[in-house]
Design an enzyme around this catalytic site. Structure first.
Site, PDB file in Angstrom:
ATOM      1  N   THR A   1       0.820  -1.212   0.000  1.00 58.15           N
ATOM      2  CA  THR A   1       0.000   0.000   0.000  1.00 58.15           C
ATOM      3  C   THR A   1       0.854   1.263   0.000  1.00 58.15           C
ATOM      4  OG1 THR A   1      -1.435   1.312   1.455  1.00 58.15           O
ATOM      5  CG2 THR A   1      -0.144  -0.368   2.517  1.00 58.15           C
ATOM      6  N   ASP A   2       0.292   2.338  -0.543  1.00 58.00           N
ATOM      7  CA  ASP A   2       1.000   3.634  -0.503  1.00 58.00           C
ATOM      8  C   ASP A   2       1.108   4.183   0.919  1.00 58.00           C
ATOM      9  OD1 ASP A   2      -1.678   4.373  -0.142  1.00 58.00           O
ATOM     10  OD2 ASP A   2      -1.691   5.871  -1.753  1.00 58.00           O
ATOM     11  N   GLU A   3       0.351   3.588   1.865  1.00 63.21           N
ATOM     12  CA  GLU A   3       0.352   4.131   3.226  1.00 63.21           C
ATOM     13  C   GLU A   3       1.687   3.928   3.927  1.00 63.21           C
ATOM     14  OE1 GLU A   3      -3.268   3.675   5.385  1.00 63.21           O
ATOM     15  OE2 GLU A   3      -4.410   3.420   3.545  1.00 63.21           O
TER      16      GLU A   3
ATOM     17  N   TYR B   1      -1.540  -0.227  10.978  1.00 62.48           N
ATOM     18  CA  TYR B   1      -1.726  -0.910   9.686  1.00 62.48           C
ATOM     19  C   TYR B   1      -0.538  -0.633   8.764  1.00 62.48           C
ATOM     20  CZ  TYR B   1      -3.322  -1.381   4.818  1.00 62.48           C
ATOM     21  OH  TYR B   1      -3.407  -1.682   3.478  1.00 62.48           O
TER      22      TYR B   1
ATOM     23  N   LYS C   1       2.295  -3.247   7.281  1.00 60.46           N
ATOM     24  CA  LYS C   1       2.501  -3.482   5.836  1.00 60.46           C
ATOM     25  C   LYS C   1       3.953  -3.156   5.458  1.00 60.46           C
ATOM     26  CE  LYS C   1      -0.047  -4.563   3.062  1.00 60.46           C
ATOM     27  NZ  LYS C   1      -0.439  -5.929   2.597  1.00 60.46           N
TER      28      LYS C   1
END
Ligand code: NAD
Ligand code: TYD
Length: 339
Positions: free
Chosen positions: A123-125, A148, A152
């Site tokens: 994810t870009d997060e 989260y 990741k």
């Protein structure tokens, strides 16, 4: 191609299984999924009857289940994860377990099974907040700010370590905020669409001026397929549509398309550690030939229509254990909310 899709009964995974059956018609696919609250065999309706598809209920955190499932597959894609930021703030444990330890267990099995390609869906997060007008490329620093995103990022780092140390043939994709059919109604777009359809309040966190880059699920799946086919082993690829929208504008678009009353909007206490903006530089994936085919306006219209046409699917979810999460996340916020 003999593909194992971990997490294939979730939102993006189930859309990907459909994409893969069309993209590689000669392939066989094993869907390996624990069926957590977010996994749902109804997401694979019409697919499970296909003789090319096998379903295995299993946990990526269980070495014995994983090592029984992985051999005889040429390609592994890992969608399996705990995926919702708000739940990671309420209960981080499962995130560390599945998103980090589960990834390590899958990588161990891939190492022993001589697979041709292992793709980790990330994810870009992991990059954290990106100040405007910057867009971040794959070499940018990882600055995750939620449990989260941190979990990741831990998974991504393990993938890269298994490539460098054991020569496991890995790829990582870092996708932007994704939306479309079959998304569990806890994330912004499906929650707000279904709340509009039920005339329930729309809880906007803080000032609603946060920016996200919205990627339609079909474009995301096409990006993952492209990287699986053509990506260079050991590399990471950002997947975003460059459709940057403020949350309050997304909410207005949902209200307009669903015909709901704008007075449903409530401003509630902000999410702790809320990232203000995500923005990706996607030139590396585009250089593989990947293109975006869906505008945000078209994708959102298709998504609102899908939720209008699939009330049974989301009502069953919202009437189950979802209620407890909703109460923990929103009851107090809504009681203290402002218009
Ligand atoms: P989702 O929550 O809808 O689905 C996750 C799936 O994984 C479910 O089917 C669940 O049952 C399964 N699962 C969870 N724990 C498992 C375990 N221990 N063993 C086996 N299966 C397990 O998630 P999603 O939105 O489809 O996201 C899929 C992947 O894409 C995730 O890795 C997520 O981090 C990533 N991602 C999501 C987005 C997004 O906007 N939704 C954007 C970028 C990347
Ligand atoms: P979300 O869909 O949870 O994705 P992410 O946190 O991974 O970006 O949220 C998208 C944006 O919408 C994010 O800025 C948080 C905001 N949001 C709300 O304002 N209210 C809500 O009830 C939810 C779920 C999200």
């Amino acid at each position: 191609m003999k593909l194992l899709v971990a997490g294939g009964a979730g939102f993006i995974g189930s859309n990907f299984v459909r994409h893969a059956l069309t993209r590689w018609p000669g392939s066989s696919i094993t869907v390996f999924d624990k069926l957590t609250y977010a996994g749902n065999l109804e997401n694979l309706e019409g697919v499970l009857d296909d003789p090319r598809v096998t379903f295995v209920q299993g946990d990526i955190c269980s070495p014995s289940s994983v090592s029984a499932a992985v051999p005889r597959h040429s390609h592994i894609i890992n969608f399996a994860a705990e995926s919702h930021v708000d739940r990671s703030i309420l209960e981080p444990d499962a995130f560390v377990k599945t998103d980090i330890e589960g990834t390590r267990i899958l990588l161990e099995a891939a190492k022993g099974a001589n697979v041709e390609r292992y793709l980790q869906v990330s994810t870009d997060e992991v990059y954290g907040h990106i100040p405007a007008p910057q867009r971040i490329n794959e070499d940018g620093p990882l600055r995750p700010r939620s449990p989260y995103a941190a979990s990741k990022a831990g998974g991504d780092l393990l993938v890269n370590a298994y490539h460098a140390t054991y020569n496991v043939p890995t790829l990582v994709t870092r996708g932007a905020n994704t939306y479309g059919p079959y998304q569990y109604p806890e994330k912004l777009i499906p929650l707000f669409i279904t709340n509009c359809l039920e005339h329930l309040p729309l809880p906007v966190y803080g000032d609603g001026m946060q920016a996200r880059d919205w990627l339609f699920v079909k474009d995301h799946c096409n990006g993952i397929g492209t990287v699986l086919e053509r990506g260079q082993l050991g590399e990471t690829y950002n997947l975003g549509a460059s459709h940057e929208w403020l949350n309050r504008d997304v909410v207005d678009a949902i209200l307009e398309r669903s015909g709901a009353d704008p007075s449903l909007v409530r401003h509630v206490h902000d999410r702790p550690g809320h990232d203000r903006r995500y923005a990706l530089d996607t030139s590396k994936a585009r250089a593989l030939g990947w293109t975006i085919e869906t505008t945000f306006e078209d994708g959102l219209a298709q998504t609102v229509d899908w939720y209008e046409d699939h009330r049974d699917w989301w009502k069953r979810i919202k009437e189950g254990s979802f209620k407890d999460f909703y109460a923990a996340q929103y009851d107090r916020r809504l009681a203290e909310s402002l218009p």
